[in-house]
Structures are given as structure tokens and as C-alpha cells.
Design an enzyme around this catalytic site. Structure first.
Site, mmCIF file in Angstrom:
data_model
loop_
_atom_site.group_PDB
_atom_site.id
_atom_site.type_symbol
_atom_site.label_atom_id
_atom_site.label_comp_id
_atom_site.label_asym_id
_atom_site.label_seq_id
_atom_site.Cartn_x
_atom_site.Cartn_y
_atom_site.Cartn_z
ATOM 1 C CB ALA A 1 94.526 36.882 -29.863
ATOM 2 C CG ASP A 2 93.998 41.844 -32.098
ATOM 3 O OD1 ASP A 2 93.558 41.873 -30.951
ATOM 4 O OD2 ASP A 2 94.961 42.515 -32.473
#
Length: 398
Positions: free
Chosen positions: A171-172
Site C-alpha cells: 500500500a505504501d
């Protein structure tokens, strides 16, 4: 020393990096590696209660990899004098990147309308966990939280073992890359309109976008994705198999690959088996097919099968540890790891940009900066004389 562009691709742009953790620095690293003048703005020591997590250990590989090619300016934005310095920098900047809560942005005057009043050409890039508005806008967001909420953990792992976190910050990292794409798009559009705009992305939305075909299958076909372990959910044979000395991945998806696979293994009978006549049938009878394939693969080594299958045009590859990965001849040929001289002496080995531009390539010219290493030179570039800079230091503004 002043900013020395390492690539002409983005050298005309100045980026103020107010972000921390991973998504924001990942985004800005993309711009820095292609030559943008990136100024990392961070509080002086002792201001941020989380500085031990985000800023103090600057020699570790993760910090170095995320923040290479940047300059560092310390600035206490809790002080009006610090915010005044930031406003003077915004006048000369093209992009501001931040990952604060919406209320913090407004309080510090880093919301888009405030920045636009200073510089109508400014592009503000905001990264959040869940979005700039909506019921979760003020929630803190970390990668693993969003992996769970974005569906990834529900499809990762072996069937029935329960949710499993992916082994990297999906996600990051994806949010950082999507945001960099948004910034570059806004810069291109600005060449036509002459105006900046607000670019914002969230970990949650990026994670959902990364679910890609899994999410699209559900939305359009009602097919709820589940854990499939090392098998592909819609293709077969595709997955992990054991040789006599280890494991390797096979990707014999599609009719062409399936036919080549059967022929190179000398198994014409599999092509004649009605249960394997189509991809859907092979998925339906996956367990039986995997078992007969596994019987064959146990007879030889990983290297034997990988070489044989690839020579026949059937995708296959070993499963590496991280050290083995960097020892692979193709990885070394790609120069995926680059060693650079560090500002405090010694060397750091960092991961190179995976995108190649033939005429204006990215580069890694310097490691992550020391804490506030470039404060004075950035202030001079902004028009502050030595007396003013000394006063800002004395008053704890920088």
C-alpha cells in the site's frame, strides 16, 4: 553545496518534501532520482515526538534508500517564523508533498488554497491513509492496516490459514508511485494552463487499485477472491512446484504455453485428456493436474527444469532468498543495486530506479542527507543573509 542536477529530465523543478514514513518519501525519491531539486523539510531535533522512528537513524539502509538525492532543511513549523520561511520557499517551488491530516494542513497553512495564494503555479501533493474527506479522513493509516481493509490480506496465504500480510509494503509503495504519476501529470498540464492543482492519493484507494483483476472479477462477475496459496486463481498450471533440490515457479498459462509445456515434458497424453482441454477445465481439475505434474518435476533439479522450460518458451523461475536475488546474473546486469559514497564517509548500496530513460536516465548521486545538512544553503537561496540565518538558528526556528 548547492543542488547539482543528476539528470536533466526534471532539473527545472523544485520539490519541497514535508512527508515522512514510506509512501511520501517513495513518491519524492522518484522525482529526485530524475534530477528534481528536492528539499526534505523536517523539524529540528527534539520537536517531533516520533523522530526516533522517522528521522534519527539516518544511516540505516531503509532511510538511505528512501531519501537519497535530497537536501535537508530543518524547520520548526510550530513557530510562525518557521511558517514564514516555508512560505518564502513555496514562492520558488513547483511541488509540495505532504502526508499530514487535513486539519493539520489547514492549521499550518499548507492546505492547497493557502499555498495557491502564495504561488498559483504550485502543485500540492497530499498522501493520506483514507482520503482527504469522508468518515475515515482523520484516521491514521499504516500499510498493514490498509492491506487488511483493502482486501489484500484476504487473498494472501494458503487456503484456510486466515489472513496473511504481504511481505512488502504494497500500500505504501504503490501510493507513492501513483502520487508521483499524479504530480508528473499535473506538471504536464500546467504547461498548458499555467496553473497548479491539488493532487491527492490515499493508501486505501491505491491498495484497492492494486487488487486489480481480483477486485474487477468481483465487481463484474460476482466472483469472490479467496486464498489460493501459490496457485494462480484463474490460470493453471501456474504455481510453485518441488524439484529434487528445491522449489521453482511455473507459469504455463494459456493454450500456447500449455501445449509447449506438455510437448517439452513428453506428455502428449495431457493434451489428449478431456479434463485439461481448456484453461477453465484445468483450473477445475487443478488438484489432479498439479499432482501428475509434481510427479515429473521431482525427478530433476530446479536448474534443469528452469533451463528446459525457458528454452521451450514456457515461463519458469527459481524462488530466491534476497541474497540469492542480488547474486542472479540478470539482476546484476540490470544494475538493480548501486553503491554510492556517503556524506559521512563510507558507502551505501541502494536500489536503483527500475525505469530506464535512454537519453535522460535517473541516477543516484548522493546518499540521504544529514539532519539539516543543507539548511543554511537553502536559506541563502531563498534570500536570507547570514545575520538572518544566525537569528533563525539562535531562536530554534531551524
Amino acid at each position: 553545496m548547492p543542488h547539482i542536477p543528476i539528470s536533466p529530465a526534471l532539473q527545472r523543478f523544485r520539490v519541497l518534501d514535508l512527508s515522512r514514513v514510506r509512501a511520501g518519501p517513495t513518491c519524492v525519491r522518484m522525482l529526485a532520482d530524475f534530477g528534481a531539486d528536492v528539499i526534505r523539510i523536517e523539524p529540528p531535533p527534539g520537536i517531533d515526538p516520533n523522530e526516533a522512528m522517522f528521522a534519527a537513524d539516518r544511516w540505516n539502509g531503509d532511510f538511505q534508500n528512501l531519501n537519497r538525492n535530497k537536501r535537508s532543511l530543518t524547520l520548526n513549523l510550530k513557530r510562525e517564523e518557521g511558517r514564514e520561511v516555508l512560505r518564502s520557499l513555496v514562492e520558488q517551488a513547483d511541488v509540495v508533498v505532504e502526508n499530514w491530516r487535513p486539519d493539520v494542513k489547514a492549521r499550518l497553512g499548507v492546505d492547497y488554497e493557502s499555498l495557491r495564494a502564495i504561488n498559483p503555479r504550485i502543485i500540492l501533493a497530499s498522501i493520506s491513509g483514507f482520503g482527504q474527506d469522508g468518515p475515515y479522513a482523520r484516521r491514521p493509516g499504516f500499510d498493514q492496516i490498509v492491506q487488511g481493509m483493502g482486501g489484500l490480506m484476504s487473498v494472501t496465504g494458503l487456503p484456510g490459514q486466515g489472513p496473511v500480510r504481504a511481505g512488502l509494503a504494497v500500500a505504501d509503495s504503490s501510493t507513492g508511485l501513483y502520487t508521483a504519476l499524479g504530480i508528473l501529470t499535473a506538471l504536464l498540464e500546467r504547461e498548458v494552463s499555467g496553473e497548479g492543482q491539488w493532487v491527492h492519493a490515499s493508501l486505501l484507494h491505491a491498495q484497492i487499485a492494486m487488487m486489480d483483476f481480483q477486485a474487477a472479477r468481483y465487481l463484474n462477475d460476482g466472483d469472490v477472491p479467496v486464498q489460493e496459496g501459490n496457485d494462480h486463481p484463474t490460470s493453471c498450471p501456474m504455481g510453485l512446484f518441488a524439484a529434487n533440490d528445491g522449489t521453482f515457479n511455473l507459469g504455463a498459462a494459456g493454450e500456447g504455453n500449455w501445449k509447449r509445456f506438455c510437448l517439452v515434458l513428453g506428455r502428449q497424453d495431457w493434451l489428449d485428456d478431456a479434463d485439461y482441454a481448456t484453461e477453465k477445465l484445468r483450473v477445475r481439475h487443478r488438484r489432479k493436474l498439479n499432482e501428475v505434474i509434481q510427479e515429473v518435476f521431482r525427478e530433476q533439479s530446479v536448474a534443469h527444469w528452469v533451463d528446459l522450460l525457458n528454452a521451450a518458451g514456457v515461463p519458469a523461475g527459481p524462488v530466491y532468498s534476497v541474497p540469492q536475488m542480488f547474486e542472479d546474473p540478470q539482476v546484476q546486469h540490470l544494475q538493480a543495486a548501486r553503491t554510492v559514497q556517503a556524506w559521512q564517509g563510507g558507502e551505501r548500496t541502494l536500489i536503483s530506479q527500475p525505469v530506464t530513460l535512454t537519453r535522460t536516465p535517473a541516477a543516484i548521486a548522493r546518499t540521504a542527507p544529514g539532519w539539516g545538512e543543507h539548511t543554511d544553503e537553502v536559506l541563502r537561496e531563498a534570500g536570507y543573509d547570514d545575520a538572518a540565518i544566525a537569528r533563525l538558528h539562535a531562536e530554534g526556528v531551524v
